[in-house]
Scaffold this active site. Structure first.
Site, mmCIF file in Angstrom:
data_model
loop_
_atom_site.group_PDB
_atom_site.id
_atom_site.type_symbol
_atom_site.label_atom_id
_atom_site.label_comp_id
_atom_site.label_asym_id
_atom_site.label_seq_id
_atom_site.Cartn_x
_atom_site.Cartn_y
_atom_site.Cartn_z
ATOM 1 N N PHE A 1 -34.947 42.256 -103.740
ATOM 2 C CA PHE A 1 -34.101 41.838 -104.845
ATOM 3 C C PHE A 1 -32.681 41.690 -104.298
ATOM 4 C CE2 PHE A 1 -31.553 42.366 -108.689
ATOM 5 C CZ PHE A 1 -32.113 41.360 -109.448
ATOM 6 N N ASP B 1 -36.445 51.413 -103.224
ATOM 7 C CA ASP B 1 -36.013 50.963 -104.547
ATOM 8 C C ASP B 1 -37.257 50.852 -105.431
ATOM 9 O OD1 ASP B 1 -35.279 49.575 -106.821
ATOM 10 O OD2 ASP B 1 -33.940 48.200 -105.772
ATOM 11 N N ARG C 1 -43.328 34.517 -113.725
ATOM 12 C CA ARG C 1 -43.612 35.933 -113.523
ATOM 13 C C ARG C 1 -44.050 36.561 -114.838
ATOM 14 N NH1 ARG C 1 -38.920 40.178 -111.834
ATOM 15 N NH2 ARG C 1 -38.497 39.992 -114.055
ATOM 16 N N TYR D 1 -34.764 50.570 -117.355
ATOM 17 C CA TYR D 1 -34.900 49.676 -118.512
ATOM 18 C C TYR D 1 -36.074 48.713 -118.382
ATOM 19 C CZ TYR D 1 -31.732 46.818 -115.539
ATOM 20 O OH TYR D 1 -31.135 46.154 -114.503
ATOM 21 N N LYS D 2 -36.871 48.859 -117.329
ATOM 22 C CA LYS D 2 -38.058 48.028 -117.171
ATOM 23 C C LYS D 2 -39.267 48.802 -117.714
ATOM 24 C CE LYS D 2 -35.996 45.820 -113.087
ATOM 25 N NZ LYS D 2 -35.750 44.490 -113.656
#
Lengths: 426, 426
Positions: free
Chosen positions: B132, B211, B385, B236-237
C-alpha cells in the site's frame, strides 16, 4: 483597577453583555462553574446531533460512499480554512489533522529542511523551559533522531531552553535554526509578543514556529500580520471541538511549496489514489497531512468552530480581559493572606485568557474546589489554573468562583478533605 | 472446486451457518450488498449509542473529569489489549492510537535505532513495490530525513522495492536493516507467510515489520507465534471501528524497553503530568503513543471489536475461504469471456479475505455495480476489488453480487452508463 464591587453590580453588567447570548449555545451541567475550558471546552449545542448524523446517516447508510457524498475527503482543508479566519490565515494555508505534537514535528522537520539549504550550520532549536512539555519532547525527539546519524563533524542538532525574553533574544545567533514558542503559556497564561519575537527571529536568520494551543479562540491571532512561519495548535480547548478533536497546522504561503515532512503518508500525496510507488507531495495544504483522520471527532469540531466564528473577536478579547482582571482583583481584595500568589501577568498585552495562582497546597485546594463545582485544574508545581472563557462565563460566575475559593481557603476545608481522602486510600 | 450450485442450495447452507446471527449486529442499508468492508466496515449496532454516551454524558456532563471518571486515559491501552487477543499478542503489547502511517513511522524509526546498535551498517529497508503506497512513502520519508544529515560515509539509508518472494529472499543480506510488508496485499488479497518470512529476515539479521491493515479481523494472525518484531494496522476495515478510527501498533515484548521513537509526545512520557523538561519514555506500551487521541472515534471502536471478539476465529476463517472460493468459482462459471481476470491467489494459504479481478474498464464497471447496490471498490490499475466479510455476508449475497456483475458485463450496461456520465460532465 480596583473593583470594590458587589455581586449585584456584576449581575447588572452581565445583563448588558452582548456576548451573554452565547451561554445558551453550550450544554453545561447544573451547579458547575466551568473554569477548565482551556483544557477541554464544553459541548456546543448541536454537536451531539452532528455526531449522530455522521454515525447513523453518513457511516451507517452512506458507508464508503460518504468519503465523496458527505465530503469527508474535504473536512481537513474545509475546516482548516474556517479555523484560519480566526488566526489571520488565508484560505489554503491551514489544515485540521492529527495532533498538536505531530503537527509540531512536521513544522520542525520542515523548518530544519529549509535551513539545511538557506542556513546550513543552523542547528539550534530554541524553546522555553516552561513550554508545554510535549513541545520540548518533540524537538528533542527530532534532534535525537537526526543526531543518531550525524557522525562526522560534531555539529549536532541542539534543543536550547531559555527562561526569559532577554535570554531568548540573547540566544538568537548564526547557529539558530528556529524558535518554537507557545503563544500563550499553558501554566501562567503569559503571552509572547508574536510580531516582535518573530521579527527578532527573522532578523537573526531563524524561522519562527508558534504553538497556539492556549491562544486559538482565546486571544487575537494574526499569523500573516505577524509574518510567522509555522503555527500549530489544538481545537479541543477554546474552540470547543470535543475530547481529542484533531489539531491544526498552518504554514506561511511562502514556505508551502518547500514544505517537506518525513511523515509523508498517502494523504499528503499529490495523487493519493494513483498508487504511485514514489512520494510526491500535493501542491496545496493537503501536503501537511499524513493518514486518515477520525471523521466523527473531526466533523463535530465544526459545530464549535461555528460558534466562535459568530462571535465578535474584539468583544471576546475585551470581555476576556475584563473577566481575568476581575478574577485577579477579587482574589486580591477577598483572599488576602490566604497563600495565593498570582503568576499571570497583569499587563493586558502579556496575558492570555486564563489566570493562575500558586498555592503551596494547590493540588488539595483544587480538589476541594472541584468538589464544590468550581472546575479549574492543577498544574505542577503548585499552580491553580482557571480558564476564563468569555463565550459562556459571566462576571457573576467569576464572583461566585472566587467566593468559593475564599471559603475553601479561609475555612481550611481543603485540608480536612485531603486528610479524609488519604485515609480512604490507606 | 466446482460448484455448479444454485441460489437455493446456497440459501440452504446459509440457514445452517453458525455465523449468520452476526448479520444482525450490523446496520446495513436496504438493497445493498456491501463488499467494501475492507475499506470501511459497516456500523455495528450499539456504536451510535456509544457515541451519544461519550458526547452527551462523558463530554457534556463529565467535562474534563471524564479523563479519569470515564476512563479516557486508559482507552488506547485497554482497547489495545482487547484487539491484541485477535492478533496473538499478550496484554501490554498493543495500543490503539494515531494512524497506520504514523505507527509505521514509529516502528521503522525504532527498528532502525535498534539496528544502529545491533547491526551498524544495516541501512536498507526492504518493502514491496505493490505495498500500500503509504507504507512505501513513510519509509521513503524517514530515509530521506536521515539521509539529509548523513554526509560523511556515503552509507545512506535506502528503500529497496521487491516484486516477488524470491526477490525478497535474494535481497536479504548484511545491509538489510528490516523488511516492511503488508500481511495481506490491499489490491490482490495475496497473503505472505508471516512465520516463514519473519524467520528468513531474522536469519539474515533483519527485523520484520508487518502491516495488518487488510489482515486484522480478516485472517488468523499470531504475532508472537510468528516471532514478528513490530506490527501496525487499521481498525476501520474488518474491525468495523468507524471512519478513520485510530490505528494500532504492536511491539514484540523483547523490544519494548528499547523502543524509541522520534514522535516523542507527552502521552509517551513516563510521567506526562510531571511536566519534566526532559523526555523519558514510559516503561509500558504507552511509550508507543504520542499525543491526545480523538475520544469519540476511539471509544466507538470498542463496539466493533466486541463483535469480532464474540465470533469464533476458526469459523470466520473457514467461512471467509468458503465465500472467496465461491466468488471465484461463480465468476469462472457464469462470467466466461467477459474480460475478468482473477488476480487473487487460489491457494488458501496465500489468500486474505477479499477477491480482485482485473477488467480493462474496471472503473466504469465498478461504477455500474455501485449504481446497482453492489458496493465494492476500484483500485488502480483496472482492479475490481470485493471485500468478503464473513460476519455479515452470506453465500446468497455472493451469488447475487456475481449475478449483477454478470449482467452489467453481459449487457454492456457499464458502457452506456459511462457514456451518459461523460456527457453529463461536458
Amino acid at each position: 483597577m480596583s473593583t470594590q464591587t458587589s455581586r449585584e453590580a456584576l449581575q447588572a453588567l452581565d445583563r448588558q453583555d452582548p456576548l451573554a447570548r452565547f451561554r445558551d449555545r453550550f450544554v453545561l451541567p447544573e451547579a458547575v462553574i466551568y473554569l477548565d475550558g482551556n483544557s477541554l471546552g464544553p459541548l456546543p449545542v448541536g454537536a451531539a446531533e452532528r455526531a449522530a448524523e455522521v454515525v447513523n446517516e453518513q457511516w451507517g447508510q452512506g458507508l464508503i460512499r460518504s468519503w465523496n457524498t458527505a465530503g469527508w475527503f474535504e473536512l481537513p482543508t474545509r475546516l482548516g480554512d474556517k479555523l484560519g479566519t480566526l488566526l489571520g490565515a488565508n484560505p489554503g494555508e491551514t489544515v485540521v489533522t492529527d495532533t498538536t505534537s505531530l503537527n509540531l514535528f512536521k513544522a520542525l522537520a520542515s523548518a530544519l529542511r529549509i535551513q539545511q539549504v538557506d542556513g546550513p550550520g543552523r542547528r539550534v532549536i530554541i524553546t522555553e523551559r516552561d513550554n508545554f512539555p510535549t513541545d520540548i519532547y518533540i524537538a528533542q525527539g527530532l534532534a535525537d533522531l537526526l543526531n543518531s546519524v550525524t557522525t562526522e563533524t560534531g555539529v549536532d542538532y541542539e534543543v536550547r531552553l531559555i527562561d526569559t525574553q532577554d535570554e531568548l533574544l540573547a540566544a538568537l545567533g548564526p547557529d539558530t535554526a528556529l524558535i518554537s514558542l507557545s503563544h500563550v503559556n499553558y501554566r501562567t497564561g503569559r503571552m509572547w509578543d508574536m510580531p516582535a519575537i518573530t521579527a527578532a527571529a527573522h532578523e537573526a536568520g531563524a524561522l519562527a514556529i508558534w504553538d497556539l494551543a492556549h491562544a486559538a479562540g482565546a486571544v487575537p491571532v494574526d499569523l500573516n500580520g505577524a509574518d510567522a512561519d509555522y503555527a500549530v495548535g489544538c481545537t479541543y480547548k477554546y474552540l470547543n471541538g470535543g475530547p481529542g478533536a484533531p489539531a491544526f497546522i498552518w504554514v506561511n504561503a511562502r514556505h508551502q511549496r518547500r514544505f517537506w515532512q518525513p511523515l509523508s503518508g498517502w494523504w499528503s500525496h499529490a495523487q493519493p489514489f494513483a498508487m504511485d510507488e514514489d512520494y510526491a507531495p500535493a501542491d496545496d495544504a493537503r501536503r501537511f497531512m499524513c493518514g486518515t483522520q477520525p471523521i466523527t471527532s473531526l466533523a463535530m469540531l465544526e459545530v464549535g468552530l461555528d460558534v466562535s466564528l459568530e462571535a465578535d473577536q474584539h468583544q471576546l478579547r475585551a470581555k476576556s480581559l475584563e473577566l481575568t482582571d476581575l478574577f485577579i482583583e477579587l482574589v486580591r481584595e477577598r483572599c488576602p493572606g490566604l497563600g495565593l500568589e498570582l503568576v499571570t501577568p497583569q499587563q493586558h498585552a502579556e496575558r492570555g485568557s486564563h489566570v493562575s495562582f500558586r498555592h503551596p497546597h494547590g493540588y488539595a485546594v483544587m480538589a476541594a474546589l472541584i468538589e464544590r463545582g468550581v472546575i479549574g485544574d492543577y498544574r505542577e508545581p503548585e499552580v491553580l489554573r482557571f480558564g476564563v472563557t468569555p463565550l459562556y462565563l459571566s462576571r457573576t460566575d467569576i464572583w461566585d468562583a472566587v467566593e468559593i475559593l475564599r471559603e475553601v481557603l479561609h475555612t481550611g476545608a481543603w485540608q480536612r478533605e485531603e486528610f479524609t481522602r488519604r485515609n480512604a486510600v490507606t
